[in-house]
Design a protein around this motif. Sequence first.
Motif, PDB file in Angstrom:
ATOM      1  N   LEU A 117       1.718   6.395 -10.985  1.00 27.93           N
ATOM      2  CA  LEU A 117       1.870   5.902  -9.619  1.00 27.93           C
ATOM      3  C   LEU A 117       0.688   5.036  -9.203  1.00 27.93           C
ATOM      4  CD1 LEU A 117       3.317   9.171  -8.069  1.00 27.93           C
ATOM      5  CD2 LEU A 117       4.528   6.986  -8.293  1.00 27.93           C
ATOM      6  N   ARG A 118      -0.510   5.404  -9.628  1.00 23.75           N
ATOM      7  CA  ARG A 118      -1.687   4.568  -9.353  1.00 23.75           C
ATOM      8  C   ARG A 118      -1.515   3.192  -9.972  1.00 23.75           C
ATOM      9  NH1 ARG A 118      -5.592   2.542 -11.953  1.00 23.75           N
ATOM     10  NH2 ARG A 118      -4.986   3.634 -13.859  1.00 23.75           N
ATOM     11  N   HIS A 149      -1.652   8.708   4.866  1.00 21.78           N
ATOM     12  CA  HIS A 149      -1.507   7.290   4.551  1.00 21.78           C
ATOM     13  C   HIS A 149      -2.262   6.413   5.545  1.00 21.78           C
ATOM     14  CE1 HIS A 149       0.700   3.378   4.284  1.00 21.78           C
ATOM     15  NE2 HIS A 149       0.627   3.639   2.997  1.00 21.78           N
ATOM     16  N   LEU A 176      -1.585  10.011  -3.125  1.00 23.81           N
ATOM     17  CA  LEU A 176      -0.521  10.801  -3.721  1.00 23.81           C
ATOM     18  C   LEU A 176      -0.192  12.032  -2.889  1.00 23.81           C
ATOM     19  CD1 LEU A 176      -2.016  10.857  -7.337  1.00 23.81           C
ATOM     20  CD2 LEU A 176      -0.199   9.318  -6.527  1.00 23.81           C
ATOM     21  N   VAL A 183       7.116   3.909  -0.138  1.00 19.24           N
ATOM     22  CA  VAL A 183       6.791   5.037  -1.014  1.00 19.24           C
ATOM     23  C   VAL A 183       7.355   4.751  -2.401  1.00 19.24           C
ATOM     24  CG1 VAL A 183       6.619   6.814   0.771  1.00 19.24           C
ATOM     25  CG2 VAL A 183       8.846   6.307  -0.248  1.00 19.24           C
ATOM     26  N   ALA A 229       0.102   2.676  -5.953  1.00 14.96           N
ATOM     27  CA  ALA A 229      -0.070   3.707  -4.925  1.00 14.96           C
ATOM     28  C   ALA A 229      -1.523   3.779  -4.469  1.00 14.96           C
ATOM     29  CB  ALA A 229       0.376   5.066  -5.463  1.00 14.96           C
ATOM     30  N   HIS A 284       0.842  -1.183   0.000  1.00 10.86           N
ATOM     31  CA  HIS A 284       0.000   0.000   0.000  1.00 10.86           C
ATOM     32  C   HIS A 284       0.885   1.242   0.000  1.00 10.86           C
ATOM     33  CE1 HIS A 284      -3.199  -2.782   0.752  1.00 10.86           C
ATOM     34  NE2 HIS A 284      -2.771  -3.076   1.964  1.00 10.86           N
ATOM     35  N   PRO A 285       1.686   1.433  -1.043  1.00  7.94           N
ATOM     36  CA  PRO A 285       2.625   2.560  -1.038  1.00  7.94           C
ATOM     37  C   PRO A 285       1.945   3.901  -1.251  1.00  7.94           C
ATOM     38  CG  PRO A 285       2.740   1.406  -3.133  1.00  7.94           C
ATOM     39  CD  PRO A 285       1.834   0.588  -2.243  1.00  7.94           C
ATOM     40  N   LEU A 286       2.579   4.920  -0.714  1.00  7.01           N
ATOM     41  CA  LEU A 286       2.204   6.298  -1.003  1.00  7.01           C
ATOM     42  C   LEU A 286       2.997   6.747  -2.223  1.00  7.01           C
ATOM     43  CD1 LEU A 286       0.667   8.878  -0.035  1.00  7.01           C
ATOM     44  CD2 LEU A 286       2.768   9.491   1.206  1.00  7.01           C
ATOM     45  N   GLY A 287       2.298   7.309  -3.203  1.00 10.14           N
ATOM     46  CA  GLY A 287       2.971   7.813  -4.388  1.00 10.14           C
ATOM     47  C   GLY A 287       3.383   9.261  -4.197  1.00 10.14           C
TER      48      GLY A 287
END
Length: 238
Positions: free
Chosen positions: A66-67, A221, A74, A34, A71, A6-9
């Motif tokens: 990024l999606r 996040h 964002l 990230v 991500a 579940h990364p943050l872009g």
Amino acid sequence: MPNERHPLGIIMLDIAIERPPGDVGHSASWPFEVIFKTVPGATARKVVGGDDADLMDAFVAAGEVLRAQGAVGLTTSCGFLASRQRELSARMTLPLATSSLLQLPMVERCLPRGRRAGVITYDADALTERHFTSVGADPSTPVAGLPPDGGLRAHIEHGQPYDRDRIGNDICSAVRALLANNRDIGALVFECTNLPPFSNEVSREFGLPVYDILTLGRWFHSGLIQGAASQSFGTGQA
């Protein structure tokens, strides 16, 4: 159970600089994964100066990349993109938090009576009313900027080596000036995403809470990952 990502872009400006731990662009700054995507042509001066209208399609495209890479939300590497918060978030598929300045209204409401937040920014002359109103903040918020001939601008815009001591001294001088001119400051918000490496020491020295892009990103996040394994944003289906 599969390992869920579940990364943050993070949408990055197109600048080649040293990014120590604590900087928005260093992966070790974050307590979760990230992923980064650079917007070609998005120089610091172009974005800080507000001459970035022609880059909005590219920012949206970076968000979509990024999606596609997984991500769940964002953010960006420049607090001056606060002025584009409404425009960009309306066009993105994922939730977007452009700037640490988004925290200002909440921070102000949490402070004791008679106290307010103040902003330390990369460029005080370039920080306008629009940057505040676009994130729902008070345009009269006290602001102090880093010096035009200081260490951070020399590094980012003129390619000089990263000088941590010089940059730290510039930040502390800006905080002192802010506090000298505004005796009611109860918290600091760092607009610039390159300042969080100094947040802890500034908080200790001046006895004030400091909010920055990392505090925003961690809060942002934490909500995005609630049920992220089973929910797709925009579908309304769990």
